[in-house]
Design a protein around this motif. Structure first.
Motif, mmCIF file in Angstrom:
data_model
loop_
_atom_site.group_PDB
_atom_site.id
_atom_site.type_symbol
_atom_site.label_atom_id
_atom_site.label_comp_id
_atom_site.label_asym_id
_atom_site.label_seq_id
_atom_site.Cartn_x
_atom_site.Cartn_y
_atom_site.Cartn_z
ATOM 1 N N CYS A 108 0.826 -1.216 0.000
ATOM 2 C CA CYS A 108 0.000 0.000 0.000
ATOM 3 C C CYS A 108 0.859 1.264 0.000
ATOM 4 N N VAL A 109 1.951 1.268 0.744
ATOM 5 C CA VAL A 109 2.834 2.437 0.766
ATOM 6 C C VAL A 109 3.427 2.671 -0.614
ATOM 7 N N VAL A 110 3.856 1.606 -1.268
ATOM 8 C CA VAL A 110 4.439 1.738 -2.604
ATOM 9 C C VAL A 110 3.395 2.264 -3.587
ATOM 10 N N MET A 111 2.202 1.736 -3.533
ATOM 11 C CA MET A 111 1.169 2.156 -4.477
ATOM 12 C C MET A 111 0.680 3.575 -4.213
ATOM 13 N N LEU A 112 0.520 3.943 -2.949
ATOM 14 C CA LEU A 112 -0.103 5.222 -2.613
ATOM 15 C C LEU A 112 0.907 6.339 -2.347
ATOM 16 N N GLY A 113 2.115 5.982 -1.978
ATOM 17 C CA GLY A 113 3.154 6.978 -1.812
ATOM 18 C C GLY A 113 3.138 7.742 -0.507
ATOM 19 N N ASN A 114 2.263 7.376 0.420
ATOM 20 C CA ASN A 114 2.298 8.027 1.733
ATOM 21 C C ASN A 114 1.734 7.101 2.800
ATOM 22 N N VAL A 115 2.202 7.325 4.007
ATOM 23 C CA VAL A 115 1.871 6.442 5.125
ATOM 24 C C VAL A 115 0.405 6.527 5.555
ATOM 25 N N PRO A 116 -0.179 7.719 5.734
ATOM 26 C CA PRO A 116 -1.569 7.765 6.199
ATOM 27 C C PRO A 116 -2.546 7.043 5.257
ATOM 28 N N ASP A 117 -2.394 7.242 3.957
ATOM 29 C CA ASP A 117 -3.276 6.551 3.014
ATOM 30 C C ASP A 117 -3.032 5.047 3.042
ATOM 31 N N ALA A 118 -1.775 4.642 3.185
ATOM 32 C CA ALA A 118 -1.452 3.216 3.253
ATOM 33 C C ALA A 118 -2.082 2.572 4.483
ATOM 34 N N VAL A 132 -4.809 -4.146 -3.399
ATOM 35 C CA VAL A 132 -4.508 -3.462 -4.662
ATOM 36 C C VAL A 132 -5.738 -2.713 -5.160
ATOM 37 N N ASN A 133 -6.890 -3.344 -5.113
ATOM 38 C CA ASN A 133 -8.116 -2.690 -5.575
ATOM 39 C C ASN A 133 -8.463 -1.465 -4.728
ATOM 40 N N ILE A 134 -8.284 -1.558 -3.430
ATOM 41 C CA ILE A 134 -8.542 -0.424 -2.552
ATOM 42 C C ILE A 134 -7.583 0.717 -2.877
ATOM 43 N N CYS A 135 -6.318 0.398 -3.083
ATOM 44 C CA CYS A 135 -5.334 1.433 -3.435
ATOM 45 C C CYS A 135 -5.692 2.088 -4.764
ATOM 46 N N ARG A 136 -6.088 1.297 -5.736
ATOM 47 C CA ARG A 136 -6.477 1.863 -7.036
ATOM 48 C C ARG A 136 -7.685 2.785 -6.888
ATOM 49 N N ASP A 137 -8.647 2.372 -6.082
ATOM 50 C CA ASP A 137 -9.815 3.232 -5.848
ATOM 51 C C ASP A 137 -9.396 4.551 -5.202
ATOM 52 N N MET A 138 -8.491 4.482 -4.246
ATOM 53 C CA MET A 138 -8.028 5.682 -3.574
ATOM 54 C C MET A 138 -7.285 6.597 -4.549
ATOM 55 N N ASP A 141 -4.817 3.603 5.973
ATOM 56 C CA ASP A 141 -6.254 3.519 5.689
ATOM 57 C C ASP A 141 -6.566 2.329 4.787
ATOM 58 N N ALA A 142 -5.748 2.132 3.760
ATOM 59 C CA ALA A 142 -5.968 1.027 2.827
ATOM 60 C C ALA A 142 -5.817 -0.316 3.537
ATOM 61 N N LEU A 143 -4.822 -0.423 4.395
ATOM 62 C CA LEU A 143 -4.614 -1.668 5.142
ATOM 63 C C LEU A 143 -5.802 -1.929 6.066
#
Length: 92
Positions: free
Chosen positions: A22-32, A65-71, A34-36
């Motif tokens: 999630c960190v790699v896909m989203l590029g930041n810790v707070p969003d990662a 992956v799907n959650i990260c893509r949605d975000m 949330d995704a987790l």
């Protein structure tokens, strides 16, 4: 083993890997984070059965992956232009 203990075991087993994804896909810790969190919420509410441990791991990865893509899609829709990049209003 209680449901809470089972969830803790799955988090301990897969949480770090999913977090890094999630960190790699989203590029930041707070969003990662949330995704987790959302990934494990979906895991809790999943009613189907998994064929084996590999199937369960693949399901968790796909959900993350799907959650990260949605975000990322939502982030693009909310992108705000800076005032200097706005087109000029037509002059009458």
């Amino acid at each position: 083993m209680s449901t809470k203990e089972q969830l803790r075991a799955k988090y301990d087993e897969h949480g770090r890997m999913l977090y890094r994804l999630c960190v790699v896909m989203l590029g930041n810790v707070p969003d990662a984070e949330d995704a987790l969190h959302d990934t494990f919420l979906r895991y809790i509410s999943h009613t189907g059965r998994f064929a084996d441990a590999d199937h369960e791991k693949a399901w968790l990865i796909r959900v993350a992956v799907n959650i990260c893509r949605d975000m990322l899609r939502k982030r693009k829709r909310r992108a705000v232009l800076s005032p200097d990049r706005l087109p000029e209003a037509p002059r009458s």
